[in-house]
Scaffold this motif. Structure first.
Motif: not given
Lengths: 297, 297
Positions: A138-151
């Motif tokens: 997160m700190n490397m990229v500085g994203p507004d959103v991150a997407v993970f899977g429900q699995k």
């Protein structure tokens, strides 16, 4: 799509987009991409102007050396798949770019979220490894959103807790589990299922289905719902490591599906491959109203 | 200067400045500001277009309930002082804004940096409390630079380790210790030094001075340098909790000042107030060259 290896290159590639106010999305992966990952990349594509897919097999989240050793890798294939799914940047750092000499910091989510289910069986260190590397990404990229899977439902909960607790300026979105036509949840580890184990691996999904069917038949009791699941798994000769009905926000054990959504989570070893799966049990609306009425009366 | 209480207000106040590309500096404090803090605010002012001073007495870094209870507070005075020193925003959140119900994440720097000196005497949890709250403040503010004081030399090292390890996009600058005319290092805790304890508190500085003088006289040996410091402290009836000559980057114990800078760090209790101080011992250039020559020969 660019493949980048260093944090410095990643930051310079993103600086212009950030200045322009473009939304940045991150999809962290350990590679060997399958349709489940690609659904996350597509979800990210819908949400952002720039999509970064990270590819890093993170040693600190493996509690078994053999599992880390056996984890499948194929970067050339991952490059093609990520690019076709719409990624702009594949960030694939070497081990010492992520953990240079002298590294010594850990991000830990404590308590029930990391002690239970996967935490009870793989150890809380597994999640500390996940939160540490995701915090770094997160700190490397500085994203507004991150997407993970429900699995990886518990992982998503733990990461949402981390992001809230550390005031990280990023939103975590969770996308549905993608399954093979026969119901097996996609996992990079599935390629290690050989011979009859591929068929037996269906036990997890069958168990979840049996509980869902029992719920639809009016069963609410946790013990009887999980018994239905165990019985279905047993038909394929698979015993769960855990099979638990829990609150989907806190992982507190539930005695019954009582008007609110419940998470039914399962882990099992099939051959030498450890698999996980889960489903959300949604009480029948009619029963729900009755329950609410009872509570209010 | 605005005083803000919530992360949401803080972020909206900073959003415009960030869009304009202005540099943002953060000076984290626990309030009861003194000239030491104000020198950090001025240093921040020189480095940035927007200066945020945070004021939060962080319970999780106090290892003694009595010390937390006795920690001096005077926000009205802090508002005047921070404003006069050039702060743009005073961020003074309530306890539950920083640690809401359900909070459960910790950022830990492990190893020698948190085990030694202050860590050995206050416990590593002290530093885990510091790193967690500073990580949060960094994420709330999103500064380009954060300024800390050399008086808390170990804290600055630990925070630099955290920032590097977690890839936080912020620079940590360290400003020199500010002292009273008689040499006492400024500390918010100094107001709790009553009667003769104020005079005895000079022991820490006198000890550091004695070691510095011994070094200037040609002494290089750690045991003899610290003995000189102990002897000077003893004249004021103060025994150090620790008094250690260490590598200023790793805190590894040093046997001697051997051509590179060394950190001499001290902690002592004076009355019921625990004080710390430190100095950098710089070997005499002539001796340095001799040592280098010896090493190269």
């Amino acid at each position: 799509m660019k493949t980048l290896r260093t944090v410095a290159d990643l930051r310079s590639a993103l600086a212009g987009h950030r200045r322009e106010g473009e939304t940045i999305a991150l999809v962290p992966t350990m590679g060997y991409l399958h349709e489940g990952h690609l659904s996350l990349v597509r979800a990210a594509r819908e949400r952002a102007g720039v999509v970064v897919v990270s590819l890093f097999v993170n040693p600190s989240q493996f509690n078994e050396a053999a599992d880390l050793e056996a984890y499948p890798r194929d970067e050339a294939r991952d490059v093609d798949l990520a690019s076709a799914a719409g990624a702009d940047i594949l960030f694939a750092p070497a081990l010492d770019e992520v953990y240079p000499q002298g590294f010594g910091t850990q991000v830990r989510v404590g308590g029930a979220l990391t002690d239970r289910l996967e935490g009870a069986h793989r150890g809380a260190e597994h999640f500390h490894g996940v939160t540490t590397v995701v915090c770094k990404l997160m700190n490397m990229v500085g994203p507004d959103v991150a997407v993970f899977g429900q699995k990886d439902a518990q992982q998503a909960l733990v990461l949402r807790r981390m992001v809230a607790d550390l005031d990280m300026p990023v939103r975590i979105d969770v996308a549905p589990t993608v399954r093979e036509p026969d119901g097996l949840a996609l996992s990079s580890r599935n390629v290690r299922l050989h011979g009859d184990d591929r068929r037996r691996a269906l036990a997890l999904h069958r168990g979840l289905q049996a509980a869902t069917a029992a719920l639809a038949g009016g069963e609410r009791d946790a013990a009887r719902l999980t018994a239905a699941a165990r019985s279905a798994m047993d038909e394929l000769g698979v015993q769960p490591e855990y099979l638990a009905l829990v609150d989907p926000g806190t992982l507190d054990p539930l005695d019954a599906v009582d008007g609110r959504e419940a998470l039914l989570a399962v882990a099992a070893r099939v051959g030498d491959v450890r698999l996980i799966d889960n489903t959300i049990l949604i009480p029948d609306p009619v029963h729900t109203d009755a329950t609410v009425a009872t509570c209010l009366s």
